[in-house]
Scaffold this active site. Structure first.
Site, PDB file in Angstrom:
ATOM      1  N   ALA A  28      25.834  37.212  29.156  1.00 31.83           N
ATOM      2  CA  ALA A  28      26.502  36.341  30.140  1.00 31.83           C
ATOM      3  C   ALA A  28      27.883  35.905  29.640  1.00 31.83           C
ATOM      4  CB  ALA A  28      25.615  35.120  30.419  1.00 31.83           C
ATOM      5  N   CYS A  41      35.121  34.636  39.104  1.00 31.59           N
ATOM      6  CA  CYS A  41      35.264  36.059  39.454  1.00 31.59           C
ATOM      7  C   CYS A  41      35.524  36.247  40.955  1.00 31.59           C
ATOM      8  CB  CYS A  41      34.032  36.823  39.016  1.00 31.59           C
ATOM      9  SG  CYS A  41      32.521  36.046  39.556  1.00 31.59           S
ATOM     10  N   ALA A  65      36.017  45.803  31.779  1.00 32.17           N
ATOM     11  CA  ALA A  65      36.235  46.634  30.582  1.00 32.17           C
ATOM     12  C   ALA A  65      34.969  46.689  29.726  1.00 32.17           C
ATOM     13  CB  ALA A  65      37.400  46.067  29.777  1.00 32.17           C
ATOM     14  N   TRP A  74      31.397  33.078  29.785  1.00 33.24           N
ATOM     15  CA  TRP A  74      31.588  31.655  29.485  1.00 33.24           C
ATOM     16  C   TRP A  74      32.041  30.836  30.690  1.00 33.24           C
ATOM     17  CZ3 TRP A  74      36.457  31.205  31.145  1.00 33.24           C
ATOM     18  CH2 TRP A  74      37.310  32.306  31.005  1.00 33.24           C
ATOM     19  N   GLU A 111      27.558  42.922  36.789  1.00 36.28           N
ATOM     20  CA  GLU A 111      28.333  42.007  37.645  1.00 36.28           C
ATOM     21  C   GLU A 111      29.671  41.816  36.942  1.00 36.28           C
ATOM     22  OE1 GLU A 111      27.595  40.615  40.482  1.00 36.28           O
ATOM     23  OE2 GLU A 111      25.478  41.115  40.654  1.00 36.28           O
ATOM     24  N   LYS A 143      21.894  36.747  25.795  1.00 38.17           N
ATOM     25  CA  LYS A 143      23.005  36.399  24.901  1.00 38.17           C
ATOM     26  C   LYS A 143      24.078  35.700  25.731  1.00 38.17           C
ATOM     27  CE  LYS A 143      26.848  38.256  23.593  1.00 38.17           C
ATOM     28  NZ  LYS A 143      27.672  37.036  23.485  1.00 38.17           N
ATOM     29  N   GLU A 145      42.998  41.270  37.000  1.00 36.85           N
ATOM     30  CA  GLU A 145      42.414  39.929  37.009  1.00 36.85           C
ATOM     31  C   GLU A 145      43.217  39.023  36.062  1.00 36.85           C
ATOM     32  OE1 GLU A 145      38.344  39.903  35.588  1.00 36.85           O
ATOM     33  OE2 GLU A 145      37.790  38.571  37.233  1.00 36.85           O
TER      34      GLU A 145
HETATM   35  P1  NAD Z   1      33.693  39.501  28.572  1.00 35.99           P
HETATM   36  O1  NAD Z   1      33.415  40.808  29.210  1.00 35.99           O
HETATM   37  O2  NAD Z   1      34.745  39.443  27.528  1.00 35.99           O
HETATM   38  O3  NAD Z   1      32.389  38.956  27.849  1.00 35.99           O
HETATM   39  C1  NAD Z   1      31.181  38.758  28.571  1.00 35.99           C
HETATM   40  C2  NAD Z   1      30.038  38.740  27.583  1.00 35.99           C
HETATM   41  O4  NAD Z   1      29.953  40.021  26.969  1.00 35.99           O
HETATM   42  C3  NAD Z   1      30.182  37.728  26.445  1.00 35.99           C
HETATM   43  O5  NAD Z   1      28.904  37.183  26.177  1.00 35.99           O
HETATM   44  C4  NAD Z   1      30.645  38.588  25.285  1.00 35.99           C
HETATM   45  O6  NAD Z   1      30.285  38.069  24.022  1.00 35.99           O
HETATM   46  C5  NAD Z   1      29.922  39.899  25.554  1.00 35.99           C
HETATM   47  N1  NAD Z   1      30.536  41.092  24.995  1.00 35.99           N
HETATM   48  C6  NAD Z   1      31.854  41.326  24.786  1.00 35.99           C
HETATM   49  N2  NAD Z   1      32.018  42.568  24.262  1.00 35.99           N
HETATM   50  C7  NAD Z   1      30.784  43.128  24.155  1.00 35.99           C
HETATM   51  C8  NAD Z   1      30.305  44.399  23.711  1.00 35.99           C
HETATM   52  N3  NAD Z   1      31.130  45.341  23.256  1.00 35.99           N
HETATM   53  N4  NAD Z   1      28.977  44.636  23.747  1.00 35.99           N
HETATM   54  C9  NAD Z   1      28.124  43.698  24.221  1.00 35.99           C
HETATM   55  N5  NAD Z   1      28.521  42.472  24.649  1.00 35.99           N
HETATM   56  C10 NAD Z   1      29.835  42.194  24.641  1.00 35.99           C
HETATM   57  O7  NAD Z   1      33.932  38.470  29.749  1.00 35.99           O
HETATM   58  P2  NAD Z   1      34.275  36.924  29.642  1.00 35.99           P
HETATM   59  O8  NAD Z   1      35.690  36.811  29.203  1.00 35.99           O
HETATM   60  O9  NAD Z   1      33.222  36.199  28.872  1.00 35.99           O
HETATM   61  O10 NAD Z   1      34.102  36.476  31.174  1.00 35.99           O
HETATM   62  C11 NAD Z   1      35.069  36.662  32.109  1.00 35.99           C
HETATM   63  C12 NAD Z   1      34.790  37.913  32.923  1.00 35.99           C
HETATM   64  O11 NAD Z   1      33.522  37.831  33.539  1.00 35.99           O
HETATM   65  C13 NAD Z   1      35.779  38.086  34.057  1.00 35.99           C
HETATM   66  O12 NAD Z   1      36.179  39.437  34.142  1.00 35.99           O
HETATM   67  C14 NAD Z   1      34.960  37.693  35.292  1.00 35.99           C
HETATM   68  O13 NAD Z   1      35.420  38.232  36.497  1.00 35.99           O
HETATM   69  C15 NAD Z   1      33.624  38.172  34.926  1.00 35.99           C
HETATM   70  N6  NAD Z   1      32.586  37.498  35.722  1.00 35.99           N
HETATM   71  C16 NAD Z   1      31.974  38.183  36.722  1.00 35.99           C
HETATM   72  C17 NAD Z   1      31.013  37.556  37.510  1.00 35.99           C
HETATM   73  C18 NAD Z   1      30.305  38.292  38.620  1.00 35.99           C
HETATM   74  O14 NAD Z   1      29.342  37.767  39.126  1.00 35.99           O
HETATM   75  N7  NAD Z   1      30.737  39.464  39.015  1.00 35.99           N
HETATM   76  C19 NAD Z   1      30.688  36.223  37.260  1.00 35.99           C
HETATM   77  C20 NAD Z   1      31.338  35.553  36.243  1.00 35.99           C
HETATM   78  C21 NAD Z   1      32.283  36.206  35.458  1.00 35.99           C
END
Ligand code: NAD
Length: 496
Positions: free
Chosen positions: A148, A283, A230, A150, A249, A174, A383
């Site tokens: 998930a 998002c 990404a 933050w 998501e 996590k 974004e």
């Molecule tokens: P992020 O992708 O950087 O990180 C999300 C989660 O993935 C964190 O817990 C992080 O520790 C983990 N993570 C990062 N790299 C990883 C890897 N290589 N392997 C496994 N886990 C990994 O995103 P963020 O900065 O925490 O959140 C913002 C993003 O989330 C934005 O792009 C937003 O649009 C998206 N988001 C989407 C929704 C939806 O419902 N579609 C909802 C909320 C947020």
């Protein structure tokens, strides 16, 4: 304050990993808590605890699962104020948002899934072949590994955990290492409510140290992820390599289309609220206003005026309307995107800077409206995840729909119009998992949330999300009792 950041097999404990995570309130720069991240061995133990718990939990009746979840909703409701305060502090989220949206949304979600647990759907059993009775079983998948983000820490945890456990799965979650505190209380309160230890486990750590071993774990049957596109791509590729079911998501870049016949004041207010909610770290936030050329100037002037009136401040302050970004790094990323837009010819109608009075170590950025950017520029296509809105004019309805669809994302969108025909056309032709008409942002437990295109696939919330966390089995029973069935003639005759 040092806190234990893991919840494994019913026990809250310290991680044994190498990382130390410092949880900050970015609206004050103060440390909220710190703790040690999970090790690979902690992840193994959490997955083992979830596997052990699966045997019992998956065989509980839907009614038993539902009863525990109803009790859980009541416990969470009774602790709403404490959870709101913590959610607000750990991400710099205004207390009015945590109290008015994040935590009530979670409590309602738990109550919804308590009901949904008893309401799995499928096709009618019948003799479709004539010689057999066919029936459908909808079964849990096993151990789910969830990751998930933050931005709405507890809501995102809830959207992953609730449909999974309502359907009889067990889970290792996590949360983001920046905001794990409320997810840990979520797991503890589930056990107080009667959900057995091991059904919900929380491991805290970075993506590489903890997220990757979790999703790659051979005993994790399904992966669900909410986060950036990404990282979602990498996770999807890993899950595909192991042939695991995956639910993604991802990011969004929601268009906000204002036709010439719209109520301009309503659209301006909707755009400001929709762009600034959670400091734009949402998002589904409104990010791209496309307004008919006839109303473009009046609309953008009103948006800039309203943005200028928003009160920026510390998360805990009741008067704060706009909080800080999650970190200084995120603030600098947002500022960099606005600066590059400016350098390439866009105009900043309001904001576009760090507030002059922002205390050292805080991550504020002013509400910002950008006009004159090119449709194919970074600020329109990517974004930003900050309090930044871009506005562009259009001349025809066709052009508005084309521009709205012209990014890789497809999570959410809105159309603003007084015409039922335009509203229906926009609902049909905008490629997004949710299209609001004359509003932008409201979500409800009963209805799905999930993306089209690069915003991912699969649904959170609603009955549809139970489909994500279940697998369908066809059971087919012979009803003839015959030794030689008619279809055996394809291989040998009855006389053989
Ligand atoms: P992020 O992708 O950087 O990180 C999300 C989660 O993935 C964190 O817990 C992080 O520790 C983990 N993570 C990062 N790299 C990883 C890897 N290589 N392997 C496994 N886990 C990994 O995103 P963020 O900065 O925490 O959140 C913002 C993003 O989330 C934005 O792009 C937003 O649009 C998206 N988001 C989407 C929704 C939806 O419902 N579609 C909802 C909320 C947020």
């Amino acid at each position: 304050m040092t806190v234990a950041l893991q919840h494994i097999g019913g026990e809250r404990r310290e991680g044994r990993g190498e990382e130390v995570h410092v949880i900050l309130d970015p609206s004050t720069g103060e440390e909220v808590a710190r703790g040690t991240g999970a090790s690979a061995a902690d992840v193994d133990e959490a997955v083992a605890a979830a596997r052990t718990a699966f045997g019992d939990w998956s065989r509980r009746t839907p009614g038993e699962r539902s009863e525990a979840m109803h009790a859980w909703a009541r416990i969470l409701g009774s602790r709403a104020e404490e959870l709101s305060a913590l959610e607000s502090r750990q991400g710099g989220k205004p207390i009015r948002l945590a109290r008015g949206f994040d935590i009530p949304g979670v409590v309602d979600n738990v109550a919804f899934f308590a009901g949904a647990a008893r309401n799995l759907e499928g096709k009618a059993s019948a003799e479709y072949s004539g010689d057999h009775t066919s029936s459908i079983r909808r079964e849990p998948i096993g151990v789910v590994g969830s990751i998930a983000p933050w931005n709405y820490p507890l809501q995102m945890a809830a959207w992953k955990v609730l449909p999974a456990v309502a359907a009889g799965n067990t889970i290792v979650l996590k949360p983001s290492e920046l905001t794990p505190l409320t997810s840990l209380i979520f797991a503890e309160t589930a056990e107080e409510a009667g959900i057995p230890a091991g059904v919900i486990n929380v491991v805290t750590g970075s993506g590489l140290a903890v997220g990757d071993p979790l999703i790659s774990h051979p005993d994790v049957d399904m992966v669900s992820f909410t986060g950036s596109t990404a990282v979602g791509r990498q996770i999807g590729a890993k899950a595909a390599g192991q042939v695991k079911k995956v639910h993604l998501e991802l990011g969004g870049k929601a268009p906000f289309v204002v036709f010439a016949d719209a109520d301009v004041e309503a659209a301006a207010r909707g755009a400001v609220a929709g762009a600034l909610i959670n400091t734009g770290q949402d998002c589904t936030a409104a990010t791209r206003v496309y307004a008919h050329a006839d109303i473009f100037e009046v609309l953008t002037a009103r948006i800039a005026e309203l943005m200028g009136q928003v009160t920026i401040g510390a998360a805990a302050d009741e008067a704060t309307e706009l909080g800080a970004l999650i970190s200084l790094a995120q603030r600098d990323r947002v500022a960099g995107m606005v600066d590059r837009a400016r350098e390439t010819g866009a105009q900043v109608l309001c904001g576009g800077r760090v507030p002059a009075e922002a205390p050292e170590g805080t991550a504020f950025y002013e509400p910002t409206l950008v006009i004159g950017a090119a449709q194919d520029s970074e600020i329109v296509q990517d974004e930003v995840f900050g309090p930044v809105l871009v506005a562009l004019p259009f001349e025809t309805d066709d052009e508005a729909i084309r521009l709205a669809n012209d990014t890789p994302f497809g999570l959410a969108a809105s159309a603003w119009t007084g015409s039922v025909f335009r509203a229906q056309r926009a609902s049909r032709e905008i490629q997004a998992g949710c299209v609001w008409i004359n509003d932008h942002i409201p979500i409800i437990s009963e209805m799905p949330h999930g993306g089209y295109k690069a915003s991912g696939f699969g649904k959170d919330m609603s009955q549809y999300s139970l489909d994500e966390y279940t697998q369908v089995k066809h059971v087919i029973s012979d009803i003839t009792g015959a030794d030689h069935k008619e279809w055996h003639d394809l291989i040998f005759t009855a006389e053989s």
